[in-house]
Scaffold this motif. Structure first.
Motif, PDB file in Angstrom:
ATOM      1  N   ASP B 101      13.045  -1.765  23.663  1.00 20.00           N
ATOM      2  CA  ASP B 101      13.626  -2.996  23.568  1.00 20.00           C
ATOM      3  C   ASP B 101      13.511  -3.604  22.268  1.00 20.00           C
ATOM      4  OD1 ASP B 101      12.681  -4.115  26.781  1.00 20.00           O
ATOM      5  OD2 ASP B 101      14.506  -3.220  26.134  1.00 20.00           O
ATOM      6  N   TYR B 183      25.979  -4.107  26.959  1.00 19.16           N
ATOM      7  CA  TYR B 183      25.250  -3.468  28.132  1.00 19.16           C
ATOM      8  C   TYR B 183      26.122  -3.393  29.377  1.00 19.16           C
ATOM      9  CZ  TYR B 183      21.211  -3.459  31.031  1.00 19.16           C
ATOM     10  OH  TYR B 183      20.262  -3.123  31.709  1.00 19.16           O
ATOM     11  N   ASP B 214      18.634  -1.518  37.195  1.00 19.67           N
ATOM     12  CA  ASP B 214      18.432  -1.605  35.795  1.00 19.67           C
ATOM     13  C   ASP B 214      17.377  -2.739  35.501  1.00 19.67           C
ATOM     14  OD1 ASP B 214      20.109  -4.203  34.341  1.00 19.67           O
ATOM     15  OD2 ASP B 214      20.263  -3.730  36.317  1.00 19.67           O
ATOM     16  N   LEU B 216      17.408  -5.111  33.265  1.00 22.28           N
ATOM     17  CA  LEU B 216      17.593  -6.422  32.845  1.00 22.28           C
ATOM     18  C   LEU B 216      18.271  -7.315  33.822  1.00 22.28           C
ATOM     19  CD1 LEU B 216      18.273  -8.437  30.271  1.00 22.28           C
ATOM     20  CD2 LEU B 216      20.683  -7.582  30.307  1.00 22.28           C
ATOM     21  N   ASN B 217      19.181  -6.920  34.971  1.00 21.29           N
ATOM     22  CA  ASN B 217      19.904  -7.642  35.713  1.00 21.29           C
ATOM     23  C   ASN B 217      19.297  -7.349  37.418  1.00 21.29           C
ATOM     24  OD1 ASN B 217      21.317  -8.920  33.877  1.00 21.29           O
ATOM     25  ND2 ASN B 217      22.540  -7.309  33.808  1.00 21.29           N
TER      26      ASN B 217
ATOM     27  N   ARG C  93      12.061 -11.793  30.676  1.00 13.66           N
ATOM     28  CA  ARG C  93      12.841 -11.220  29.711  1.00 13.66           C
ATOM     29  C   ARG C  93      14.009 -12.277  29.376  1.00 13.66           C
ATOM     30  NH1 ARG C  93      12.592  -5.306  28.905  1.00 13.66           N
ATOM     31  NH2 ARG C  93      10.256  -5.230  29.405  1.00 13.66           N
ATOM     32  N   GLU C  96      20.116 -10.439  27.343  1.00 11.75           N
ATOM     33  CA  GLU C  96      20.137  -9.223  26.663  1.00 11.75           C
ATOM     34  C   GLU C  96      18.926  -8.438  26.502  1.00 11.75           C
ATOM     35  OE1 GLU C  96      23.169  -7.548  25.458  1.00 11.75           O
ATOM     36  OE2 GLU C  96      24.009  -9.171  26.760  1.00 11.75           O
ATOM     37  N   GLY C  97      18.036  -8.727  27.320  1.00 12.73           N
ATOM     38  CA  GLY C  97      17.015  -7.813  27.426  1.00 12.73           C
ATOM     39  C   GLY C  97      15.939  -8.139  26.272  1.00 12.73           C
TER      40      GLY C  97
END
Lengths: 221, 343, 216
Positions: B101, B183, B214, B216-217, C93, C96-97
């Motif tokens: 990241d 993404y 994943d 992120l989501n 977070r 977009e991470g």
């Protein structure tokens, strides 16, 4: 030169300098930084294991899907037995989870290691590094002397190195002489390893000094 | 003199090493870097990937090895996105995904003045360190055709970009136009996967089953377009692992390449590089980058100018020379002493 | 029974993994995944032992008092700050991470405390290597000379200055890595693997029992 005004950079820099102060001599600043490191690392690993192993793989399934995941009580029980290691009286109970993990490790290790570290390597020695290398030169196949010599060196390094580690036969006579050659190859390899080790350590030092010089002190060229 | 050298205070040696590393950093000179066969094998393996290929980048290291492996990661990500290779990132070590990241969005990536101008025109945020002003974060803005340097609340108009300033962006994402890295389409972060060899065995059986959601989501990975056609590890075109110890390259070779035949390339710390040479010879590893020198060679080969690897080679060279000289002096002292004793 | 049952468990679990290797992957993958989940869970509890022990030692030092107690306070405080911060704010977070980095959050402590401390600890080794090499690296024997010469060539060959001294140095360095070093490392790898297989077999059939510990 223009010293950074960021608190994050200051914290990082002060901790870095505290560790480096050990080079002059052991001192309270270094000891404080060292203890912060140990405490923070322990906390970090605890948090990671909790959020990545215990919570998703144990507590959440047991809490939300007990009827289908009731068997997770077994690893929970084994884990609690593992904690008995802290008790002098009941420490022997930790043998059960230990036996399970050691057995799994031994069984899985045998099958993987034989293929990747023995069979594949022997196959490479035999097929990937032929002792006589041929190359095409104007339509004719000729012996590539240098590559052949190199592959012979590689083969000798493997065979004599292995023979050195074979202690069931006494290292005398022919065996002794071959093992001696094996030691030479091993020494060449250890010298190369030393070179790489020096490289690795210096790289880490460069990184820290770059941070101090550029990010903290603001000396930028 | 002999006695002095025999009993030399170790802090004098430390000082020589320190000065030897600091001088080139402050002096700013760069030695040209040439590639080596090990690095060439990695570049060759990457060049064989066609646009649209999927590479699984596994960050199997922690901050202790960041100095050597982070430059490799930055250069690799830049190469992949430049050549339209899709990246699925993960980590077998807890801090690995965070370091990826950082590489994507926060690590400083130095660029030339011309590139800075180009990126500004594309609307990307470009940071500047004017000479002697490294203390506070400053960035560039374009206002009515004029370039403005923004420092906290101050704004200073400048005519042209300075020749002697340092320009950088934050993260590899900023090197590309907005929307180039989408993404789920050409980049996916699968996060930390617990279990090392076990995870790889799971990946061999089923990539979506192993990665699950994943980072992120928290959506199932198979719901993203990048995972179309990816069922098992065999469907991945290459695994690139950046590894600093156990739970990394060895497991990828043993389980990943061993069980599924997937192409595996690796970036390792210099200290562990000799240990994995047999895997290169046996072609279980398609290529390997070793240490900061490997990172520098990879940066030079892939056109990543001003990378940390290349910048680190000059102080590295000085330090090596100093250590070699000290070893020679030590041996000379030993020889002189031996000669005097024999006399 | 206190030793027999654990030995039986070791044997059965090892045999299960060996049998799984030879069965169809589709049949065994779910069971394997489950078994390894159990191993990870048990490992997490083992980590707890280490942490509890660490805290126990330092709480004792704090109770005892004295000059060294202040360091134990620092250790325990660092542990609790990062643990509480991590348990509350782990994994949060931004868009977009992007990793959040506000003061004293878990990520902030990782980036600005753990990362520099760990990196600096390891970089101290650069100085120690130089000092140790000066004091003890001697070409006393033929073998030591081989080691030294190989080290010099590889150290020069891996950096640009080697090319500046003589352009053949990197070529010789690469040859040393590719042939004699790779060969010797292959020998070490095969030897170590044979040793590991032998120890694993001894563990499986119960000859090797040191992992059980204790006298009972």
């Amino acid at each position: 030169m223009s010293i950074s005004m960021s608190i994050s950079v200051w914290v990082s820099a002060l901790l870095t300098l505290a560790i480096f102060s050990f080079l002059i001599k052991d001192n309270p600043l270094y000891k404080i930084a060292e203890h912060i490191f140990v405490g923070a690392s322990a906390g970090y690993w605890f948090v990671f294991n909790f959020h990545n192993v215990l919570l998703p793989d144990l507590f959440k399934p047991l809490g939300t899907e007990f009827t289908s995941k009731w068997f997770l009580l077994i690893p929970l029980g084994l884990g609690l037995l593992m904690l008995m290691k802290m008790s002098r009286q009941y420490g022997w109970l930790a043998r059960f989870p230990l036996a399970f993990t050691v057995g799994i490790g031994a069984g899985e290790g045998i099958t993987s290691i034989i293929k990747s570290d023995i069979i594949s390597q022997l196959s490479a020695v035999t097929f990937e590094m032929p002792l006589i290398m041929l190359t095409e030169n104007m339509g004719k196949m000729q012996i590539n002397v240098f590559n052949s010599f190199s592959n012979i060196v590689y083969f000798l390094a493997v065979v004599t190195g292995l023979l050195y580690f074979f202690f069931s036969a006494e290292h005398k006579g022919m065996v002794g002489k071959t093992a001696r050659i094996g030691i030479w190859f091993l020494m060449i390899s250890f010298g190369a390893s030393f070179g790489f080790t020096v490289m690795a350590r210096i790289s880490l030092l460069i990184n820290r000094l770059q941070f101090l010089i550029e990010d903290f002190l603001g000396i930028v060229i | 003199m002999l006695n002095y050298l025999k009993t030399l205070d170790r802090r004098i040696i430390y000082l020589f090493v320190l000065v030897g590393v600091i001088l080139p950093i402050v002096g700013g000179f760069l030695f040209p870097v040439q590639s080596s066969p090990m690095t060439d094998s990695v570049v060759k393996a990457l060049k064989e990937l066609e646009p649209g290929s999927v590479i699984l980048v596994s960050a199997d290291f922690d901050p202790g090895s960041q100095a050597e492996l982070q430059p490799m990661l930055l250069a690799l990500l830049k190469y992949c996105f430049e050549n339209e290779i899709n990246v699925v990132s993960m980590g077998l070590w807890p801090m690995g995904p965070t370091l990826i990241d950082n590489a994507m969005d926060s690590d400083k990536v130095r660029i030339s003045k011309d590139r800075a101008e180009q990126l500004m025109l594309e609307g990307r945020k470009v940071y500047i360190i004017p000479k002697g002003e490294a203390g506070t974060e400053q960035y560039l803005e374009e206002r009515d055709g004029k370039i403005v340097v923004v420092k906290e609340t101050e704004r200073e108009e400048v005519g042209d970009l300075f020749d002697d300033a340092i320009y950088y962006v934050k993260g590899i994402r900023s090197l590309f136009p907005e929307g180039h890295i989408k993404y789920g389409e050409n980049y996916l972060a699968a996060g930390y996967q617990v279990g090392a060899g076990v995870v790889i065995l799971d990946l061999v059986a089923s990539v979506p089953g192993a990665l699950k959601t994943d980072a992120l989501n928290s959506k199932p990975v198979e719901s993203y377009p990048i995972m179309n056609g990816i069922d098992t590890l065999k469907d991945i075109d290459m695994v690139f692992t950046l590894s600093s110890g156990s739970g990394g390259i060895k497991e990828w070779v043993i389980y990943g390449n061993g069980r599924s035949g997937v192409k595996v390339c690796g970036g390792v710390t210099a200290v562990s590089a000799p240990e994995f040479l047999p895997y290169l010879v046996s072609r279980q590893l398609a290529g390997m980058l070793a240490g900061l020198a490997g990172a520098a060679e990879f940066e030079a080969a892939t056109g990543y100018e001003m990378g940390e690897g290349i910048r680190g080679m000059t102080p590295q060279s000085f330090a090596h020379i100093i250590i070699i000289l000290f070893i020679i002096i030590g041996n000379l002292v030993f020889l002189v002493e031996k000669y005097s004793e024999n006399k | 029974m206190k030793r027999q049952i654990p030995l039986l468990i070791t044997f059965l679990s090892a045999i299960t993994m060996i049998v799984f290797y030879f069965l169809n992957e589709d049949l065994t993958k779910d069971y394997k995944s489950g078994i390894f989940d159990w191993v990870r869970i048990i490992g997490s509890f083992a980590l707890l032992i280490g942490i509890v022990n660490l805290l126990r030692v330092h709480f004792y030092k704090i109770r005892r008092g004295g000059k060294e107690a202040v360091y134990s306070y620092v250790l325990v405080l660092s542990f609790f700050i990062i643990t509480v911060s991590g348990l509350i704010g782990y994994g949060k977070r931004g868009a977009e991470g992007i990793v959040g980095a506000s003061f004293l959050t878990f990520d902030w402590m990782f980036i600005n405390v753990l990362r520099p401390l760990q990196g600096t600890m390891f970089s101290l080794l650069a100085f120690y290597v130089a000092s140790a090499a000066f004091r003890s690296f001697r070409a006393k024997t033929k073998e030591a000379t081989f080691l030294l010469v190989s080290a010099f060539i590889v150290m020069l060959g891996r950096v640009p200055v080697g090319t500046m001294i003589w352009d053949r140095i990197p070529v010789i360095s690469n040859w040393i890595m590719t042939y004699p070093t790779a060969g010797a490392q292959t020998a070490i790898m095969i030897g170590a693997a044979l040793g590991a297989v032998s120890v694993s077999l001894k563990i499986i059939i119960g000859i090797e029992r040191t992992y059980l510990g204790g006298d009972e």
